[in-house]
Every structure is written in structure tokens, then in C-alpha cells.
Design an enzyme around this catalytic site. Structure first.
Site, PDB file in Angstrom:
ATOM      1  N   ASN A 214       0.848  -1.193   0.000  1.00 66.97           N
ATOM      2  CA  ASN A 214       0.000   0.000   0.000  1.00 66.97           C
ATOM      3  C   ASN A 214       0.886   1.247   0.000  1.00 66.97           C
ATOM      4  O   ASN A 214       2.105   1.143   0.062  1.00 66.97           O
ATOM      5  CB  ASN A 214      -0.973  -0.006   1.186  1.00 66.97           C
ATOM      6  N   PRO A 309      -4.396 -10.982  10.831  1.00 71.36           N
ATOM      7  CA  PRO A 309      -4.731 -10.658  12.219  1.00 71.36           C
ATOM      8  C   PRO A 309      -4.700  -9.141  12.399  1.00 71.36           C
ATOM      9  O   PRO A 309      -3.923  -8.453  11.744  1.00 71.36           O
ATOM     10  CB  PRO A 309      -3.604 -11.314  13.025  1.00 71.36           C
ATOM     11  N   LYS A 341     -13.752   2.898  15.269  1.00 71.99           N
ATOM     12  CA  LYS A 341     -12.551   2.056  15.446  1.00 71.99           C
ATOM     13  C   LYS A 341     -12.013   2.154  16.865  1.00 71.99           C
ATOM     14  O   LYS A 341     -11.517   1.173  17.418  1.00 71.99           O
ATOM     15  CB  LYS A 341     -11.461   2.471  14.455  1.00 71.99           C
TER      16      LYS A 341
END
Ligand code: CTP
Length: 407
Positions: A214, A309, A341
């Protein structure tokens, strides 16, 4: 929107100016220190007055300038002992060879050396002199004595000198000196804490030559690690693939994939007081990475990905957990998603930023973030990642439950 508090706010800076051509730069130093929030009072030596007029310092500092020990009017207004007690930080810039010799010997033969003996404030000196004088063993010996007494020595830099020589002996630039004072001021905020920071992207391998990555540059996380170390924390940086240099005083562990990052972070987490998850961890990885290069045969191929994870969420589940800071990079509805979040991952603090705006986000050296915690939030104005890192860590220091923040 909250203003970033000036980085020297609360500092009462006593600036000593001794005799040297660099004394003219100290005028700019006063201006910058005040801009950064410090209150400044200037003490000049007799030699300094040959180089710059006291009126300049008086106008820039907004306070009377003192130079003589035996000045009844000035003593009546603020005695030299009072002045010594007033200072929370002393900086002597420029510090000439003669001043360093007198200070190292513990003399009190003028106002500046007397105030220094009478002050308990931390002292920094910024030497400025001819390169031969700097190289002289007498000067080196004086500096060594001062260092042993806890005086910090800032510079000098190398370069062309007023006398035409080239070498070590130039005073650091006012901007560098103010930065050093900022670092000094911040020095204790996180002392005694151990901070683990993750930064950069993760790369998830498809085969030996290809990966899914990314656009994270790692700069925000690296800036946090740099500032944490400056603020006195023992700092471990778990870095995904990036070419950024390791900040001074930081222990760096390089990793590649999300799973590697999780392992490295877990290895460190028991000893950590704070974990800052600034990495852009890949949410998915290829189910079955190939051990050989995928050949161009089929017209279309399918890629099956499996969830990685969640590092922050994994740490949050632990019984003994450090103070947890996350990041939320969002393209829309930034604050709502970020608060979601914060709650979902059971974080103590989250830094939300909008990605995709020109001039901020991944590749930029600037950014704009909002800090969010359970019962509050603080929007930080657009600033360098370094300044934002500082502001974020100040909030961490403020919100850490076990620390007395007034000490
Ligand atoms: N994070 C993590 N482990 C992951 C994914 C994210 O620790 N596998 C952390 C990041 O370091 C960041 C925070 O979680 O501090 C939020 O990351 P972000 O990518 O914004 O959120 P996600 O949870 O991945 O959610 P989504 O991609 O759906 O927005």
C-alpha cells in the site's frame, strides 16, 4: 480547532550573549524563541557589547537587558540572584572561548558567570570561535569539564568563518538552537516509559517477485518514534518496508508482512507502556503464496485472499495491555469511522486523518489529524508530521493513567 501550543511555552529562557561575531545571530534567536512561546531575558558580557547593542536585545526580548553586576538601578528592579532563580533554562549563545574558560573554572567575575553559578536551571552553551581556538586542548578541556557538570554543548558547526578560516567553530543557526531547546524542554515528558511504534506499509507476498502493498510512506510513524525518543522514552520502532532512515536513539526492527509485524510487536509488548499502531497493516494476504514465480499463461487468474490478524485488536484483548493508540485513515466520514474504530478496537486514543486530500496524507510531510478519545476530541491544525507527532505524544503523556503529569 485547537492551536498547537508553541513548543517552548512555559520556558523562561535566560540567554547569555558573550563576545563573538556570531552575537548578531542571537538577535534572531531571541525572536524565534519568543515565537515558540518562551519568555526571554538577555544578559550580555562586556565583550558582547562590542558586537551588538543592548537596545536590539531589549526591543526583541521585550525585557531590560543586563550586562553589569554593579548596576544599582537594575539590581533594584531584579537582583542577579532573582534573575538566576527566574530562569527555567539558560542558553549561552554565542559562547566564546574566554567565556567557556571562565565558566568551566567556576569564576563569578561578571554578571553572566555569577548568574550561572547562582542558577539551578539546566544550561546549554553554543560555542562559536575560530577553528584553531576550538581545536586547542585548553578549550577541549573546558568543554569536557562542562559536559561532566551536565551542561549540554550545542554545536559548533563546521564551515567558513568570519576570519576567513574554514573549520569547526561556527555557532549553530538560531533555528537549530531553538529546536535543541524544544527537545530539551520535552526531554522529561516521556522519561521512564517504553514505547513501541509500528510504521510503514506491510507487503504480502504473492510469489518471490510480487507482493500486495500500500502507499504508506512510514513518515508519520517514524516522526512519532523520533519525537518519543527526544521526549525521553525508550523507543522501539517496528518498521514495514520503507527506505526511511532510523531516527536517532530509536531501536528499529524491520519486518515485511502483517504476520511478521504482529510477531515482532508481540515480542515487545510485555515490556511496553504505550503501543502506537501507525502502520498501514494489510487487511488481507494471499491464501497460498507461491514459492515459484507465477507465469503468464492463463488469460485471467484469481487471487484468493484471507484476513490478516488485527495487531491493535490482538493487543487490546490481553489482560496486561499498554496504553493503545491507533490511526484511522479514511476517505469519508472520518470522525464517525474513527470513533467506531476507537470503540471496536478498545483503544485509548485514535488519530483520525482524511486521506486522498492533496498535500496531506501518505506521501506528504504535512498532515492534519484529529485526536479522539472516549470522552473528547481535539482537532490539530495542519502541520508537519513531526509537530503532529509531538502534539500526539503530549496527549499520550497527558492521558496515561498511571502518571502524575504535574511532576
Ligand atoms: N491495524 C492493525 N492491524 C491490522 C489492521 C489495522 O493493528 N491488521 C491498525 C492500524 O495500524 C491502525 C488502525 O488499526 O492504527 C486502523 O487501521 P485502518 O486500516 O484505518 O482500519 P481497519 O481496522 O483496517 O479498517 P478498514 O480498513 O475497514 O477501514
Amino acid at each position: 480547532m485547537t492551536e498547537l501550543s508553541p513548543s517552548l511555552s512555559g520556558m523562561r529562557l535566560l540567554l547569555g550573549v558573550s563576545g563573538g561575531i556570531a552575537a548578531y545571530k542571537s538577535a534572531e534567536l531571541v525572536r524565534r524563541a519568543r515565537q515558540a512561546g518562551a519568555e526571554v531575558r538577555v544578559v550580555m558580557t562586556a565583550a558582547a557589547e562590542h558586537f551588538v547593542g543592548s537596545a536590539t536585545f531589549q526591543a526583541l526580548s521585550g525585557n531590560p537587558v543586563r550586562s553589569a553586576l554593579w548596576d544599582p538601578a537594575a539590581e533594584a528592579a531584579m537582583g542577579h540572584i532573582e534573575l538566576a532563580r527566574w530562569a527555567t533554562q539558560v542558553l549561552v549563545a554565542p559562547a566564546s572561548a574566554d567565556f567557556l574558560a571562565r565558566y568551566a573554572a567556576g569564576m563569578a567575575d561578571d554578571l553572566l558567570t555569577t548568574v550561572l553559578l547562582a542558577s539551578a536551571a539546566p544550561v546549554a552553551v553554543a560555542p562559536a570561535m575560530n577553528q584553531q581556538m576550538w581545536a586547542h586542548p585548553a578549550t577541549a578541556g573546558n568543554l569536557q569539564r562542562l559536559r561532566q557538570r551536565g551542561v549540554s554543548v550545542l554545536g559548533p558547526a563546521a564551515g567558513e568563518q568570519a576570519c576567513g578560516d574554514v573549520g569547526l567553530g561556527r555557532m549553530l543557526e538560531p533555528e537549530e538552537l531553538v529546536d535543541a531547546l524544544i527537545a530539551q524542554q520535552a526531554g522529561d515528558r516521556l522519561r521512564g516509559l517504553r514505547i513501541v511504534v509500528s510504521a510503514g506499509p506491510t507487503f504480502e507476498d504473492l510469489d518471490p517477485v510480487r507482493f500486495i502493498g500500500n502507499r504508506s510512506s512510514g513518515r508519520m510513524g517514524f516522526a512519532i518514534a523520533e519525537q518519543a525518543a527526544l521526549m525521553g522514552a525508550q523507543t522501539v520502532l517496528v518498521a514495514g518496508p520503507t527506505a526511511l532512515p532510523t531516527p536517532p536513539g530509536v531501536q528499529r526492527l524491520n519486518v515485511r508482512s502483517a504476520e511478521e509485524m504482529l510477531r515482532a510487536v508481540l515480542d515487545q509488548i510485555d515490556a511496553a507502556d504505550v503501543y502506537v499502531g501507525a502502520a498501514a497493516v494489510a487487511d488481507y494476504r494471499p491464501v497460498a503464496p507461491r514459492s515459484n514465480k507465477i507465469k503468464k499463461a492463463a488469460e485471467a487468474i484469481e487471487l484468493k485472499l484471507i484476513r490478516n490478524p488485527d495487531i491493535l485488536a490482538t493487543i487490546a484483548e490481553r489482560e496486561q495491555r499498554p496504553f493503545l493508540v491507533g490511526f484511522a485513515a479514511e476517505t469519508e466520514d472520518v470522525l464517525r469511522y474513527a470513533r467506531g474504530k476507537l470503540e471496536a478496537k478498545k483503544l485509548d486514543l485514535i488519530a483520525a486523518n482524511q486521506v486522498g486530500l492533496p498535500g496531506s496524507g501518505f506521501d506528504s510531510s504535512d498532515n492534519e489529524i484529529t485526536l479522539i478519545w472516549a470522552d473528547g476530541e481535539m482537532a490539530l491544525p495542519r502541520a508537519s508530521k513531526r509537530e503532529l507527532a509531538r502534539a500526539l505524544l503530549e496527549q499520550v503523556a497527558e492521558r496515561m493513567p498511571t502518571r502524575d503529569n504535574n511532576d
